[in-house]
Design a protein around this motif. Structure first.
Motif, short mmCIF file in Angstrom:
data_model
loop_
_atom_site.label_atom_id
_atom_site.label_comp_id
_atom_site.label_asym_id
_atom_site.label_seq_id
_atom_site.Cartn_x
_atom_site.Cartn_y
_atom_site.Cartn_z
N VAL A 202 33.64 -9.30 -2.94
CA VAL A 202 32.84 -10.30 -2.22
C VAL A 202 32.20 -9.68 -0.98
O VAL A 202 32.85 -8.97 -0.22
N LEU A 203 30.93 -9.99 -0.80
CA LEU A 203 30.23 -9.65 0.44
C LEU A 203 29.84 -10.97 1.09
O LEU A 203 29.11 -11.77 0.49
N TYR A 204 30.35 -11.22 2.29
CA TYR A 204 29.98 -12.44 3.01
C TYR A 204 28.64 -12.22 3.70
O TYR A 204 28.48 -11.31 4.51
N VAL A 205 27.67 -13.07 3.35
CA VAL A 205 26.33 -12.98 3.93
C VAL A 205 26.23 -14.05 5.02
O VAL A 205 26.18 -15.24 4.74
N GLN A 216 28.72 -16.64 18.10
CA GLN A 216 30.09 -17.16 17.98
C GLN A 216 30.51 -17.29 16.51
O GLN A 216 31.63 -16.95 16.13
N TYR A 217 29.57 -17.75 15.68
CA TYR A 217 29.87 -17.90 14.26
C TYR A 217 29.96 -16.54 13.56
O TYR A 217 30.78 -16.34 12.67
N ILE A 218 29.07 -15.62 13.97
CA ILE A 218 29.08 -14.28 13.39
C ILE A 218 30.45 -13.64 13.58
O ILE A 218 31.03 -13.08 12.65
N ASP A 219 30.97 -13.72 14.80
CA ASP A 219 32.27 -13.12 15.12
C ASP A 219 33.40 -13.74 14.30
O ASP A 219 34.31 -13.04 13.84
N ILE A 220 33.33 -15.05 14.12
CA ILE A 220 34.38 -15.76 13.36
C ILE A 220 34.43 -15.27 11.92
O ILE A 220 35.50 -14.97 11.39
N VAL A 221 33.26 -15.17 11.27
CA VAL A 221 33.21 -14.74 9.87
C VAL A 221 33.56 -13.25 9.75
O VAL A 221 34.25 -12.85 8.81
N ALA A 222 33.12 -12.46 10.72
CA ALA A 222 33.44 -11.02 10.69
C ALA A 222 34.95 -10.81 10.76
O ALA A 222 35.51 -9.98 10.03
N ASP A 223 35.62 -11.56 11.62
CA ASP A 223 37.08 -11.46 11.74
C ASP A 223 37.76 -11.89 10.45
O ASP A 223 38.72 -11.27 9.99
N TYR A 224 37.26 -12.96 9.86
CA TYR A 224 37.83 -13.48 8.61
C TYR A 224 37.71 -12.43 7.50
O TYR A 224 38.66 -12.19 6.75
N SER A 225 36.54 -11.81 7.40
CA SER A 225 36.31 -10.84 6.33
C SER A 225 37.21 -9.62 6.50
O SER A 225 37.68 -9.04 5.51
N LYS A 226 37.47 -9.22 7.75
CA LYS A 226 38.36 -8.09 8.00
C LYS A 226 39.77 -8.40 7.51
O LYS A 226 40.43 -7.57 6.87
#
Length: 362
Positions: A202-205, A216-226
């Motif tokens: 999966v690649l989260y776009v 703020q949203y970018i950081d949240i999803v980036a942390d989740y994907s990690k």
């Protein structure tokens, strides 16, 4: 090999807008759920500057890039695994793709309805993930029930599959996607033909409207994907839509003015290649300069087989040199003079940027 990516997400997160931008197609992008009734497909040339540079040195009639197919799958909703929102139909489309591009809405826009009533990226991600897990559980349970009945036949393959299926079922029951389970090669073989959706990379776009405002949203999803050991890429569907309408020279000027090194398409392709462990090799001659996509770790005969099965069957050797050497020296002749053209045999593992001429005899 063909690269096939399914674009998924909740309704109104920007899937079709991004699809349109990437493929310069005209999929419906209406402001209501389920406007995409059939999956839209678009085949896109993979941007690769190495092709053009190679063609500048090796005079050729045509340039043939590698391609990637994007499949825009209609918005999934809570209950999709039980058929909500025509869910079963669309879940079936996901089974046929190599990778999932999961578009996550990370922007506030009052004129675009959110199916869940508010912008909440992690909740949205987990709604989709849950539906895929539930659908996979149903698939695994059906196969397990069938194989348990067949155990009495004494088939060793059937017997061995039971433990693998139970392991996958237990993982799914604990809300763990199959891609995050530790499975042996043998266990993977037993579930391979099920085409489980949560086994796909999966690649989260991350779809934003304003990069600074939506950080703020970018950081949240980036942390989740990690935490999930997945990858993510940030893209603005709106900006990419505008760029897609520009002429080529106008795009180049825009990129220079904005300080942009690569387009959203290039980001997605690069990250998807990395996600799937893919590399590119080239064939170059007077008729065409062409890019070929293979898996990392592919040996020369199997790489030749991507061109034609006869090349693999009658493989003798691969005349090989690297793109970087061609650019540095300026001609194939100079590459040969420097002793950088190699004859590689059946055990040679292909490298990204190899330029190859296969010798074969059938």
């Amino acid at each position: 090999m063909g690269l096939n990516c399914g674009i998924v997400g909740l309704p109104n997160v920007g899937k079709s807008t991004i699809f349109n931008a990437l493929t310069s197609a005209k999929a419906a992008a209406a402001n209501y759920p389920f406007c995409t009734i059939d999956p839209n497909k678009g085949i896109v040339a993979v941007p690769d500057q190495r092709l053009d540079r190679t063609a500048e040195i090796i005079t050729t009639e045509k340039i043939v890039p590698a391609t990637v197919e994007f499949v825009d799958i209609a918005g999934l909703v809570k209950g999709a695994s039980q058929g909500e929102g025509l869910g079963n139909q669309f879940l079936g489309h996901i089974k046929s793709v190599n990778a999932i591009l999961h578009v996550v809405r990370c922007f506030e826009k009052s004129d675009i309805i959110h199916v869940e009533g508010s912008v909440h990226p992690i909740r949205d991600i987990e709604i989709i993930n849950t539906e895929l897990i539930l659908a996979d559980m149903d698939t695994v349970e059906k196969r397990l029930t069938k194989n348990e009945k067949l155990v009495k036949t004494g088939d060793k393959n059937i017997i061995a599959s039971i433990d693998a299926l139970k392991k996958v079922r237990d993982g799914l029951n604990n809300s763990k996607p199959v891609r995050l389970l530790t499975l042996t090669d043998e266990e993977k073989k037993h579930i391979e033909d099920l085409h489980l959706m949560t086994a796909k990379p999966v690649l989260y776009v991350i779809n934003v409207f304003d990069y600074d405002q939506d950080k703020q949203y970018i950081d949240i999803v980036a942390d989740y994907s990690k935490k999930e050991n997945s990858k993510c890429v940030v893209i603005s569907g709106d900006i990419e839509s505008e760029i897609a309408q520009m002429e080529l020279q106008e795009r180049k000027t825009y990129y220079q003015e904005m300080g942009i090194d690569e387009s959203g398409l290039e980001k997605l392709i690069r990250e998807t290649y990395s996600l799937l462990g893919l590399i590119t090799y080239f064939t170059a001659g007077p008729k065409e300069v062409k890019a070929w996509t293979i898996k990392q770790g592919t040996k020369a005969p199997q790489a030749a087989g991507v061109i034609h099965s006869d090349f693999e069957r009658g493989f003798i050797c691969a005349e090989t040199y690297n793109y970087g050497d061609l650019i540095a020296l300026g001609s194939e002749q100079k590459v040969k003079e420097k002793g950088l053209l190699r004859l590689e045999g059946k055990e040679y593992v292909m490298k990204d940027g190899d330029i190859v001429h296969f010798r074969f005899n059938v």
